[in-house]
Design a protein around this motif. Structure first.
Motif, mmCIF file in Angstrom:
data_model
loop_
_atom_site.group_PDB
_atom_site.id
_atom_site.type_symbol
_atom_site.label_atom_id
_atom_site.label_comp_id
_atom_site.label_asym_id
_atom_site.label_seq_id
_atom_site.Cartn_x
_atom_site.Cartn_y
_atom_site.Cartn_z
ATOM 1 N N LYS A 212 27.723 -11.183 -16.382
ATOM 2 C CA LYS A 212 28.055 -10.394 -15.188
ATOM 3 C C LYS A 212 28.473 -9.008 -15.667
ATOM 4 O O LYS A 212 29.602 -8.783 -16.071
ATOM 5 N N GLU B 210 46.828 3.709 -21.347
ATOM 6 C CA GLU B 210 45.440 4.047 -21.662
ATOM 7 C C GLU B 210 44.880 4.984 -20.585
ATOM 8 O O GLU B 210 44.947 4.669 -19.398
ATOM 9 N N GLU C 211 29.662 -3.516 -12.122
ATOM 10 C CA GLU C 211 28.921 -3.129 -10.909
ATOM 11 C C GLU C 211 28.315 -1.721 -11.049
ATOM 12 O O GLU C 211 27.389 -1.374 -10.343
ATOM 13 N N LEU D 100 40.378 -5.882 -24.690
ATOM 14 C CA LEU D 100 40.992 -5.046 -23.657
ATOM 15 C C LEU D 100 41.190 -3.609 -24.152
ATOM 16 O O LEU D 100 40.477 -3.163 -25.032
HETATM 17 P P1 NAD Z 1 37.365 -3.424 -15.595
HETATM 18 O O1 NAD Z 1 38.394 -4.386 -16.088
HETATM 19 O O2 NAD Z 1 37.607 -2.723 -14.308
HETATM 20 O O3 NAD Z 1 35.968 -4.162 -15.410
HETATM 21 C C1 NAD Z 1 35.383 -4.878 -16.474
HETATM 22 C C2 NAD Z 1 34.512 -5.975 -15.905
HETATM 23 O O4 NAD Z 1 35.355 -6.959 -15.307
HETATM 24 C C3 NAD Z 1 33.544 -5.526 -14.811
HETATM 25 O O5 NAD Z 1 32.323 -6.229 -14.948
HETATM 26 C C4 NAD Z 1 34.270 -5.947 -13.526
HETATM 27 O O6 NAD Z 1 33.391 -6.161 -12.459
HETATM 28 C C5 NAD Z 1 34.917 -7.239 -13.993
HETATM 29 N N1 NAD Z 1 36.086 -7.663 -13.217
HETATM 30 C C6 NAD Z 1 37.053 -6.891 -12.694
HETATM 31 N N2 NAD Z 1 37.956 -7.656 -12.027
HETATM 32 C C7 NAD Z 1 37.541 -8.945 -12.163
HETATM 33 C C8 NAD Z 1 38.037 -10.199 -11.698
HETATM 34 N N3 NAD Z 1 39.115 -10.294 -10.940
HETATM 35 N N4 NAD Z 1 37.375 -11.308 -12.044
HETATM 36 C C9 NAD Z 1 36.264 -11.245 -12.799
HETATM 37 N N5 NAD Z 1 35.726 -10.089 -13.242
HETATM 38 C C10 NAD Z 1 36.367 -8.945 -12.938
HETATM 39 O O7 NAD Z 1 37.106 -2.392 -16.777
HETATM 40 P P2 NAD Z 1 36.170 -1.107 -16.765
HETATM 41 O O8 NAD Z 1 36.846 -0.045 -15.962
HETATM 42 O O9 NAD Z 1 34.778 -1.486 -16.412
HETATM 43 O O10 NAD Z 1 36.185 -0.710 -18.315
HETATM 44 C C11 NAD Z 1 37.219 0.006 -18.887
HETATM 45 C C12 NAD Z 1 38.171 -0.907 -19.630
HETATM 46 O O11 NAD Z 1 37.452 -1.697 -20.584
HETATM 47 C C13 NAD Z 1 39.184 -0.126 -20.429
HETATM 48 O O12 NAD Z 1 40.468 -0.669 -20.282
HETATM 49 C C14 NAD Z 1 38.701 -0.292 -21.863
HETATM 50 O O13 NAD Z 1 39.691 -0.143 -22.838
HETATM 51 C C15 NAD Z 1 38.131 -1.661 -21.838
HETATM 52 N N6 NAD Z 1 37.193 -1.838 -22.948
HETATM 53 C C16 NAD Z 1 37.576 -2.616 -24.009
HETATM 54 C C17 NAD Z 1 36.719 -2.768 -25.103
HETATM 55 C C18 NAD Z 1 37.109 -3.618 -26.293
HETATM 56 O O14 NAD Z 1 36.219 -3.990 -27.052
HETATM 57 N N7 NAD Z 1 38.372 -3.932 -26.498
HETATM 58 C C19 NAD Z 1 35.478 -2.142 -25.092
HETATM 59 C C20 NAD Z 1 35.134 -1.347 -24.005
HETATM 60 C C21 NAD Z 1 35.993 -1.218 -22.921
#
Ligand code: NAD
Length: 492
Positions: free
Chosen positions: A175, A385, A178, A251
């Motif tokens: 998944k 962050e 979006e 994260l």
């Molecule tokens: P996000 O948490 O908003 O979304 C990530 C994914 O989770 C998306 O596909 C979203 O649709 C899904 N999601 C959100 N809420 C959910 C729920 N309740 N249940 C299931 N799925 C859900 O993150 P983002 O804004 O897309 O990305 C930025 C974040 O990702 C930053 O905090 C960044 O540090 C982190 N990140 C971490 C790494 C790593 O390897 N540690 C790498 C890249 C990005």
């Protein structure tokens, strides 16, 4: 404009809702594609398809060598289509084409690495402390894996999960964010072309709180591999706790980039720039806290302003561009909000601090490379962050003070040390509380070595042999080799 479908059980289909989500190009603001708005019914169907495939002989009776061959084939197809895939990813998240192109070629390498590993996952024969027993340990897959990925590096971060999960014999439902589903729906087509049996790889699309929430709460899912922010990560951990699922969480971060006075000055400048202005700071491993030894602080900041101030900002499709747009409206507003917070908290903005607009920026949401000095580590700009091109500079006077500041954070994803003193480099690397430490470089990753976070930056590791361990479970098998005269009423 292309309308995508989801791949579930080998069948391309619309969502049960019949609704669509627009994919918007960050630079032009144009709607470039639509993807299905999947919901709970689609999640259930995808997990059922993955579960059926997991139990089917077409997948479960493949040898590990045959699984490896399929992964290698998929790697070949990714390499064949790398230019096309990179362009699709760039058009969805606005990342520079030069960076995305390199990442996509690397995606193929992840599949090759785990293709090679598939038939080298050995169990062991264990010398048991009892007579007449032969014991061996074998490693088995977990079952259905759900992979949830963010928008900043959709293909790469999916490969980090998909390649080891499949190498170990699991099936998967992906998944993507979006905002960036098209590249993953393209990858699904390549998986079918590679010959994976139907249902082994399923790719769905939709919002996190809709299809995402349904997937992580589905009782038949054995493991959730999640990359994203900590709120989503918490939801995954809560859902997993209810059904005892295994999890990997990648994260956010607030990584410290530590520059000692004895460092190679220009290399350290380059590393500081790469750390936070590469990918416009929209990277989990951003070196957003720059700790500089006080004796070189002013000279270092002056040179940073010079180099970052000259960065070429503009269309990410142009290979000369160094800093592209912010991927989403909400992220753009969040970054500008943090600039105001930093100013109110007393930090000094010495570069940027503003949004950019004009012909060279198209309809994109651009934030100027921004540097704050006079930052204290207890300010919000140093603790939270931002996920944007914002650098906080903090001076220090000793090795111990640098380490104390570096470790005084809720996060622990990565850090770097810049010094020509080998002893200092190793001393600091040992003491930094982070899953990755770079010495005299920044942002290096590889499929051969684990990546993941300490503290709030995550749970588990991706990459290398450790990455494969996350998708297996051990089974201990006991075989008696002589007649069993065990007392039935005593534990053997
Ligand atoms: P996000 O948490 O908003 O979304 C990530 C994914 O989770 C998306 O596909 C979203 O649709 C899904 N999601 C959100 N809420 C959910 C729920 N309740 N249940 C299931 N799925 C859900 O993150 P983002 O804004 O897309 O990305 C930025 C974040 O990702 C930053 O905090 C960044 O540090 C982190 N990140 C971490 C790494 C790593 O390897 N540690 C790498 C890249 C990005």
């Amino acid at each position: 404009m292309k309308r995508y479908q989801m791949l579930i059980g080998g069948v391309w289909q619309d969502s049960a809702s019949g609704e669509w989500i627009d994919s918007i190009e960050p630079f032009s603001g144009d709607v470039i594609a639509q993807v299905p708005r999947g919901n709970e019914a689609d999640a259930a169907q995808a997990v059922d398809a993955a579960y059926k495939a997991y139990r089917s002989p077409a997948w479960s009776e493949l040898t590990a060598t045959q699984r490896g061959a399929l992964l290698r084939k998929l790697g070949d197809l990714i390499e064949r289509d790398a230019v096309r895939l990179a362009d699709i990813e760039r058009s969805c998240n606005g990342k520079n084409i030069t960076e995305v192109s390199g990442q996509v070629r690397n995606v193929a390498q992840w599949f090759y690495y785990y293709a090679g590993l598939a038939d080298k996952i050995h169990g062991s024969v264990v010398p048991i402390n009892k007579p007449g027993v032969f014991n061996y340990v074998r490693y088995e897959p977990l079952g259905v894996v759900v992979a949830i990925t963010p928008w900043n590096s959709p293909l790469a971060l999916t490969a980090w999960k998909m390649a080891p999960a499949l190498a170990c014999g699991n099936t998967i439902v992906v998944k993507p964010s979006e905002f960036t589903s098209p590249p993953l729906l393209e990858l699904a087509a390549l998986a079918s072309e590679a010959g994976f049996p139907p249902g082994v790889i399923n790719v769905v699309s939709g919002y996190g709180n809709e299809i995402g929430a349904a997937l992580i709460n589905h009782p038949r899912v054995a493991k959730i591999a999640f990359t994203g922010g900590d709120i989503g990560g918490q939801k995954v951990a809560e859902a997993a706790a209810k059904n005892f699922k295994k999890i990997t969480l990648e994260l956010g971060g607030k990584s410290a980039n530590i520059v000692f006075a004895d460092a190679d000055f220009e290399q350290a400048i380059n590393g500081a720039i790469a750390g936070v202005f590469g990918a416009a700071g929209q990277t989990c491993m951003a070196g957003s806290r720059l700790l500089v030894e006080r004796s070189i602080h002013d000279k270092f900041v002056a040179r940073l302003i010079e180099v970052a101030g000259a960065a070429r900002i503009g269309n990410p499709a142009d290979s000369e561009t160094q800093v592209g747009p912010i991927a989403t409206r909400s992220q753009y507003e969040k970054i500008l909000g943090y600039i105001e917070i930093a100013k109110q908290d007393g930090a000094t903005c010495v570069l940027g601090g503003n949004a950019l607009s004009g012909a060279q920026y198209g309809q994109g949401q651009f934030v100027a490379p921004t540097i704050f000095t006079n930052v204290r580590n207890d300010m919000r700009i140093a603790r939270e962050e931002v996920f944007g091109p914002i650098l906080s500079v903090i001076p220090f006077d000793s090795v111990e003070e640098a380490l104390e500041i570096a470790n005084d954070t809720d996060f622990g994803l990565a850090a770097a040390v810049w010094t020509t003193d080998l002893h200092k480099a190793i001393y600091c690397s040992d003491r930094i509380e982070a899953g990755t430490v770079w010495v005299n470089n920044y942002r290096a990753t590889s499929f051969t070595t684990p990546f993941g976070g300490y503290k709030r930056s995550g749970v588990g590791r991706e990459g290398g042999l450790e990455g494969a361990q996350e998708y297996m479970q051990a089974k201990s098998v006991w075989i008696t080799t002589q007649p069993n005269k065990q007392n039935a009423f005593v534990l053997g």
